[in-house]
Design an enzyme around this catalytic site. Structure first.
Site, PDB file in Angstrom:
ATOM      1  N   GLU A  30    -100.073 -13.350 -48.559  1.00 24.90           N
ATOM      2  CA  GLU A  30     -98.518 -13.635 -48.804  1.00 24.90           C
ATOM      3  C   GLU A  30     -97.704 -14.395 -47.566  1.00 24.90           C
ATOM      4  O   GLU A  30     -96.750 -14.096 -47.333  1.00 24.90           O
ATOM      5  CB  GLU A  30     -97.896 -12.089 -48.694  1.00 24.90           C
ATOM      6  CG  GLU A  30     -98.507 -11.454 -49.562  1.00 24.90           C
ATOM      7  CD  GLU A  30     -97.848  -9.818 -49.820  1.00 24.90           C
ATOM      8  OE1 GLU A  30     -96.672  -9.549 -50.254  1.00 24.90           O
ATOM      9  OE2 GLU A  30     -98.566  -8.977 -49.213  1.00 24.90           O
ATOM     10  N   SER A 158     -97.311  -8.346 -53.293  1.00 25.27           N
ATOM     11  CA  SER A 158     -96.750  -9.540 -54.229  1.00 25.27           C
ATOM     12  C   SER A 158     -97.294  -9.935 -55.519  1.00 25.27           C
ATOM     13  O   SER A 158     -97.372 -11.042 -55.977  1.00 25.27           O
ATOM     14  CB  SER A 158     -96.424 -10.994 -53.437  1.00 25.27           C
ATOM     15  OG  SER A 158     -95.705 -10.871 -52.346  1.00 25.27           O
ATOM     16  N   TYR A 224     -90.931 -14.924 -57.024  1.00 23.88           N
ATOM     17  CA  TYR A 224     -90.664 -15.784 -56.124  1.00 23.88           C
ATOM     18  C   TYR A 224     -90.460 -17.098 -56.662  1.00 23.88           C
ATOM     19  O   TYR A 224     -89.785 -18.097 -56.036  1.00 23.88           O
ATOM     20  CB  TYR A 224     -91.631 -15.954 -55.217  1.00 23.88           C
ATOM     21  CG  TYR A 224     -92.045 -14.640 -54.393  1.00 23.88           C
ATOM     22  CD1 TYR A 224     -91.080 -13.975 -53.737  1.00 23.88           C
ATOM     23  CD2 TYR A 224     -93.251 -14.035 -54.636  1.00 23.88           C
ATOM     24  CE1 TYR A 224     -91.357 -12.659 -53.074  1.00 23.88           C
ATOM     25  CE2 TYR A 224     -93.878 -12.644 -54.088  1.00 23.88           C
ATOM     26  CZ  TYR A 224     -92.679 -12.173 -53.269  1.00 23.88           C
ATOM     27  OH  TYR A 224     -93.076 -11.068 -52.678  1.00 23.88           O
ATOM     28  N   ARG A 263     -89.195  -0.317 -50.015  1.00 25.58           N
ATOM     29  CA  ARG A 263     -88.655  -0.658 -51.263  1.00 25.58           C
ATOM     30  C   ARG A 263     -89.943   0.007 -52.171  1.00 25.58           C
ATOM     31  O   ARG A 263     -91.179  -0.599 -52.223  1.00 25.58           O
ATOM     32  CB  ARG A 263     -88.629  -2.145 -51.781  1.00 25.58           C
ATOM     33  CG  ARG A 263     -87.967  -2.434 -53.111  1.00 25.58           C
ATOM     34  CD  ARG A 263     -88.000  -3.748 -53.472  1.00 25.58           C
ATOM     35  NE  ARG A 263     -89.676  -3.890 -54.081  1.00 25.58           N
ATOM     36  CZ  ARG A 263     -90.518  -4.912 -53.474  1.00 25.58           C
ATOM     37  NH1 ARG A 263     -90.134  -5.739 -52.767  1.00 25.58           N
ATOM     38  NH2 ARG A 263     -91.449  -4.980 -54.296  1.00 25.58           N
ATOM     39  N   ASP A 265     -91.912   0.577 -56.200  1.00 26.77           N
ATOM     40  CA  ASP A 265     -91.661   0.117 -57.488  1.00 26.77           C
ATOM     41  C   ASP A 265     -92.152   1.218 -58.538  1.00 26.77           C
ATOM     42  O   ASP A 265     -92.975   1.900 -58.209  1.00 26.77           O
ATOM     43  CB  ASP A 265     -92.902  -1.127 -57.593  1.00 26.77           C
ATOM     44  CG  ASP A 265     -92.370  -2.244 -56.837  1.00 26.77           C
ATOM     45  OD1 ASP A 265     -91.118  -2.522 -56.496  1.00 26.77           O
ATOM     46  OD2 ASP A 265     -93.362  -2.882 -56.096  1.00 26.77           O
ATOM     47  N   GLU A 278     -96.024   2.082 -56.219  1.00 25.64           N
ATOM     48  CA  GLU A 278     -96.289   1.575 -54.616  1.00 25.64           C
ATOM     49  C   GLU A 278     -95.037   1.566 -53.911  1.00 25.64           C
ATOM     50  O   GLU A 278     -93.877   1.578 -54.465  1.00 25.64           O
ATOM     51  CB  GLU A 278     -97.046   0.412 -54.514  1.00 25.64           C
ATOM     52  CG  GLU A 278     -96.367  -0.925 -55.180  1.00 25.64           C
ATOM     53  CD  GLU A 278     -96.991  -1.952 -54.994  1.00 25.64           C
ATOM     54  OE1 GLU A 278     -97.308  -2.685 -53.521  1.00 25.64           O
ATOM     55  OE2 GLU A 278     -97.632  -2.923 -56.016  1.00 25.64           O
ATOM     56  N   ASN A 280     -93.430  -0.679 -50.614  1.00 22.13           N
ATOM     57  CA  ASN A 280     -93.570  -1.730 -49.497  1.00 22.13           C
ATOM     58  C   ASN A 280     -92.741  -1.472 -48.716  1.00 22.13           C
ATOM     59  O   ASN A 280     -91.467  -1.090 -48.387  1.00 22.13           O
ATOM     60  CB  ASN A 280     -93.009  -3.023 -50.224  1.00 22.13           C
ATOM     61  CG  ASN A 280     -93.777  -3.614 -51.472  1.00 22.13           C
ATOM     62  OD1 ASN A 280     -94.706  -4.058 -51.423  1.00 22.13           O
ATOM     63  ND2 ASN A 280     -93.507  -3.367 -52.628  1.00 22.13           N
ATOM     64  N   GLY A 284     -90.041  -8.511 -49.306  1.00 23.60           N
ATOM     65  CA  GLY A 284     -89.317  -9.592 -49.137  1.00 23.60           C
ATOM     66  C   GLY A 284     -87.967  -9.831 -48.717  1.00 23.60           C
ATOM     67  O   GLY A 284     -87.132  -9.015 -49.335  1.00 23.60           O
TER      68      GLY A 284
END
Length: 318
Positions: A30, A158, A224, A263, A265, A278, A280, A284
């Site tokens: 990443e 990602s 992205y 964050r 998901d 998951e 993070n 990002g």
């Protein structure tokens, strides 16, 4: 700023943070995303009056750590080497306060398998799964979990190395591809339905974001590069259901010990059940990223967001 999130903005003098090293880049898969995130964070801190400078974490990082004056670190490394507890441990040994979660929470959240094991033990819904080590495991996974399935390297972010599969040959091929990124590969049941991402900041859950993409799932390109990804805030859930999602997110993050910011998901199936995928711990911060969108919905601009994340490192460790 909305009243519910009025306490999130930092009230600290930007000079009180001292000399802040923004750690970005690194060697993980990443890296390119981290470079973009790091430059955005560095610019926002500097324009906000913080004495900040950037370090692209490479082979000379230990020497930089010893030679530079660093009062505090803003970790915006994505993936292994930055989100897995190793950088956190190094900074702990050096006595340098840092942003985000601590060693254990970072290591746990980076490991999708152990994250699931913790959640399962506490009754937090997460898709059924198994670990793939051979072609025989692939066949057994189909018998156990059915089709379709989604394959994931256990320690990547990602959406790198991920693939949806609908047959045994596809699963074997996807397992082999994911194995090039990680020695441990997960496969989990496919949850059909809308996807949500929910950010946390300084102990508060920010407004959920509903994601929409014409891609098979919210993959690297959709995250992205693509211009056709849809982000909905408000997320479209009924108020009671949105509150349920936010409460579950707080529980899921607390279970892992997430601190500072993060964050989650989440998928929702046809019956309305939420399924946690998951968390993070250093999400990002690019122009396509989700935490800045959630912060804007709460009334914080990008500069206020990065200052708030930095302020959380003071609250956590003094």
């Amino acid at each position: 700023m909305t009243a519910a999130y009025a306490n999130l903005a930092s009230t600290l003098d930007p000079k009180s943070f001292g000399r802040v090293a923004v750690l970005f880049g690194g060697k993980s898969a990443e890296r390119e995303v981290s470079l973009k995130s790091g430059n955005a964070v560095l610019s926002a801190l500097q324009s906000g009056g913080v004495d900040a400078f950037g370090i692209d974490v490479g082979d000379d990082f230990l020497q930089r750590l010893l030679s530079e004056k660093i009062d505090r670190a803003f970790i915006i490394l994505h993936g292994r080497g930055g989100e897995d507890g190793s950088m956190q441990g190094l900074l702990e040994c050096a006595g340098i306060p840092y942003t985000g979660s601590g060693i254990l929470a970072s290591a746990l959240a980076m490991d999708k398998l152990r994250t699931k094991q913790v959640w399962h033990s506490l009754g937090i819904p997460t898709p059924r799964h198994t670990v793939l080590c051979s072609e025989e495991d692939c066949i057994s996974a189909i018998k156990e979990l059915g089709l379709p399935l989604i394959v994931k390297p256990a320690h990547e972010g990602s959406s790198i190395g991920m693939a949806k599969v609908t047959s045994a040959p596809e699963l074997i091929e996807a397992w082999k591809a994911a194995s090039t990124y990680d020695s441990q590969v997960l496969v989990e049941q496919w949850i059909q339905g809308p996807e949500f991402t929910i950010a946390t900041l300084r102990g508060q859950v920010l407004p959920p974001i509903a994601l929409g993409t014409p891609h098979t799932f919210y993959d690297y390109d959709a995250k992205y590069l693509a211009c056709d990804t849809q982000y909905r805030i408000p997320c479209g859930l009924a108020p009671q259901k949105e509150q349920e999602l936010m409460d579950l997110t707080a529980k899921a993050c607390d279970a892992l010990g997430i601190g500072g910011w993060g964050r989650a998901d989440v998928m929702q199936d046809a019956d309305g059940q939420f399924w946690f995928l998951e968390v993070n711990t250093a999400p990002g911060m690019t122009d396509h990223s989700l935490v800045p969108m959630a912060a804007r919905a709460a009334g914080l601009d990008f500069q206020q967001l990065v200052l708030s994340i930095l302020a959380a490192s003071v609250e956590a460790r003094g």
